[in-house]
Design a protein around this motif. Structure first.
Motif, PDB file in Angstrom:
ATOM      1  N   MET A   1      25.551  -4.553-129.845  1.00 35.95           N
ATOM      2  CA  MET A   1      26.979  -4.698-129.657  1.00 35.95           C
ATOM      3  C   MET A   1      27.288  -4.992-128.197  1.00 35.95           C
ATOM      4  O   MET A   1      28.229  -5.726-127.911  1.00 35.95           O
ATOM      5  CB  MET A   1      27.704  -3.453-130.148  1.00 35.95           C
ATOM      6  CG  MET A   1      27.618  -3.331-131.655  1.00 35.95           C
ATOM      7  SD  MET A   1      28.595  -2.064-132.507  1.00 35.95           S
ATOM      8  CE  MET A   1      28.676  -0.712-131.457  1.00 35.95           C
ATOM      9  N   VAL A   2      26.491  -4.442-127.291  1.00 37.62           N
ATOM     10  CA  VAL A   2      26.692  -4.718-125.873  1.00 37.62           C
ATOM     11  C   VAL A   2      26.526  -6.212-125.604  1.00 37.62           C
ATOM     12  O   VAL A   2      27.309  -6.814-124.872  1.00 37.62           O
ATOM     13  CB  VAL A   2      25.713  -3.887-125.005  1.00 37.62           C
ATOM     14  CG1 VAL A   2      25.721  -4.355-123.569  1.00 37.62           C
ATOM     15  CG2 VAL A   2      26.047  -2.417-125.098  1.00 37.62           C
ATOM     16  N   GLY A   3      25.498  -6.815-126.203  1.00 36.79           N
ATOM     17  CA  GLY A   3      25.269  -8.242-126.027  1.00 36.79           C
ATOM     18  C   GLY A   3      26.454  -9.073-126.484  1.00 36.79           C
ATOM     19  O   GLY A   3      26.846 -10.024-125.812  1.00 36.79           O
ATOM     20  N   ALA A  21      20.403  -8.997-123.091  1.00 31.50           N
ATOM     21  CA  ALA A  21      20.496  -7.761-123.885  1.00 31.50           C
ATOM     22  C   ALA A  21      20.096  -8.035-125.337  1.00 31.50           C
ATOM     23  O   ALA A  21      19.395  -7.230-125.963  1.00 31.50           O
ATOM     24  CB  ALA A  21      21.915  -7.190-123.822  1.00 31.50           C
ATOM     25  N   TRP A  22      20.535  -9.180-125.860  1.00 34.10           N
ATOM     26  CA  TRP A  22      20.149  -9.543-127.222  1.00 34.10           C
ATOM     27  C   TRP A  22      18.653  -9.764-127.339  1.00 34.10           C
ATOM     28  O   TRP A  22      18.041  -9.351-128.325  1.00 34.10           O
ATOM     29  CB  TRP A  22      20.878 -10.809-127.667  1.00 34.10           C
ATOM     30  CG  TRP A  22      22.237 -10.559-128.245  1.00 34.10           C
ATOM     31  CD1 TRP A  22      22.727  -9.369-128.712  1.00 34.10           C
ATOM     32  CD2 TRP A  22      23.260 -11.514-128.444  1.00 34.10           C
ATOM     33  NE1 TRP A  22      24.004  -9.536-129.177  1.00 34.10           N
ATOM     34  CE2 TRP A  22      24.352 -10.849-129.017  1.00 34.10           C
ATOM     35  CE3 TRP A  22      23.362 -12.870-128.180  1.00 34.10           C
ATOM     36  CZ2 TRP A  22      25.532 -11.490-129.354  1.00 34.10           C
ATOM     37  CZ3 TRP A  22      24.537 -13.510-128.503  1.00 34.10           C
ATOM     38  CH2 TRP A  22      25.607 -12.835-129.080  1.00 34.10           C
ATOM     39  N   ALA A  52      18.350 -15.876-129.546  1.00 40.41           N
ATOM     40  CA  ALA A  52      18.868 -15.230-128.334  1.00 40.41           C
ATOM     41  C   ALA A  52      18.152 -15.758-127.096  1.00 40.41           C
ATOM     42  O   ALA A  52      18.777 -16.013-126.059  1.00 40.41           O
ATOM     43  CB  ALA A  52      18.718 -13.711-128.435  1.00 40.41           C
ATOM     44  N   PHE A  53      16.839 -15.940-127.195  1.00 42.36           N
ATOM     45  CA  PHE A  53      16.092 -16.492-126.066  1.00 42.36           C
ATOM     46  C   PHE A  53      16.541 -17.921-125.785  1.00 42.36           C
ATOM     47  O   PHE A  53      16.686 -18.328-124.634  1.00 42.36           O
ATOM     48  CB  PHE A  53      14.584 -16.449-126.341  1.00 42.36           C
ATOM     49  CG  PHE A  53      13.770 -17.008-125.214  1.00 42.36           C
ATOM     50  CD1 PHE A  53      13.585 -16.271-124.049  1.00 42.36           C
ATOM     51  CD2 PHE A  53      13.228 -18.270-125.296  1.00 42.36           C
ATOM     52  CE1 PHE A  53      12.857 -16.782-122.993  1.00 42.36           C
ATOM     53  CE2 PHE A  53      12.497 -18.794-124.253  1.00 42.36           C
ATOM     54  CZ  PHE A  53      12.313 -18.045-123.091  1.00 42.36           C
ATOM     55  N   TRP A  54      16.801 -18.682-126.827  1.00 45.62           N
ATOM     56  CA  TRP A  54      17.280 -20.048-126.694  1.00 45.62           C
ATOM     57  C   TRP A  54      18.639 -20.063-125.967  1.00 45.62           C
ATOM     58  O   TRP A  54      18.881 -20.867-125.077  1.00 45.62           O
ATOM     59  CB  TRP A  54      17.393 -20.662-128.067  1.00 45.62           C
ATOM     60  CG  TRP A  54      17.663 -22.137-128.155  1.00 45.62           C
ATOM     61  CD1 TRP A  54      17.776 -23.032-127.129  1.00 45.62           C
ATOM     62  CD2 TRP A  54      17.855 -22.876-129.348  1.00 45.62           C
ATOM     63  NE1 TRP A  54      18.024 -24.277-127.627  1.00 45.62           N
ATOM     64  CE2 TRP A  54      18.080 -24.216-128.990  1.00 45.62           C
ATOM     65  CE3 TRP A  54      17.852 -22.528-130.691  1.00 45.62           C
ATOM     66  CZ2 TRP A  54      18.310 -25.205-129.932  1.00 45.62           C
ATOM     67  CZ3 TRP A  54      18.073 -23.526-131.613  1.00 45.62           C
ATOM     68  CH2 TRP A  54      18.297 -24.841-131.241  1.00 45.62           C
ATOM     69  N   GLY A  55      19.529 -19.156-126.357  1.00 47.47           N
ATOM     70  CA  GLY A  55      20.825 -19.043-125.691  1.00 47.47           C
ATOM     71  C   GLY A  55      20.679 -18.656-124.230  1.00 47.47           C
ATOM     72  O   GLY A  55      21.360 -19.204-123.360  1.00 47.47           O
ATOM     73  N   LEU A  56      19.786 -17.722-123.946  1.00 52.33           N
ATOM     74  CA  LEU A  56      19.546 -17.308-122.564  1.00 52.33           C
ATOM     75  C   LEU A  56      18.998 -18.477-121.760  1.00 52.33           C
ATOM     76  O   LEU A  56      19.443 -18.740-120.644  1.00 52.33           O
ATOM     77  CB  LEU A  56      18.570 -16.124-122.527  1.00 52.33           C
ATOM     78  CG  LEU A  56      18.172 -15.625-121.137  1.00 52.33           C
ATOM     79  CD1 LEU A  56      19.383 -15.141-120.364  1.00 52.33           C
ATOM     80  CD2 LEU A  56      17.129 -14.523-121.271  1.00 52.33           C
TER      81      LEU A  56
END
Length: 78
Positions: A1-3, A21-22, A52-56
């Motif tokens: 939820m923090v992510g 965080a994700w 999530a890694f792709w987004g980062l």
């Protein structure tokens, strides 16, 4: 939820922190799925971890597109 809360920010740095965080959270769930031999959990959070890694990666590499406060450049839609 923090992510999710952090990714909703207009600040590119805070958005990067949300994706990070994700990545961490998904890796922990993936590890839990592997340790409990739960293939469904492993596949689900493995996929989430990749996205999530792709987004980062996109936030770090592209910078501006992660900042929703910036207007889109002409021709940005393709």
């Amino acid at each position: 939820m923090v992510g999710a809360v952090l990714v909703a920010s207009r600040s590119p740095g805070i958005r990067r922190a949300g994706f990070a965080a994700w990545v961490v959270g998904n890796l922990l769930w993936l590890l839990h799925g592997i340790l409990t031999a739960d293939p469904y959990l492993s596949i689900l959070f493995g996929f989430y971890g990749v996205t999530a890694f792709w987004g980062l990666k996109n936030c770090v590499a592209l910078g501006t597109p992660c900042d929703r406060a910036q207007p889109a450049s002409p021709g940005a839609n393709g």
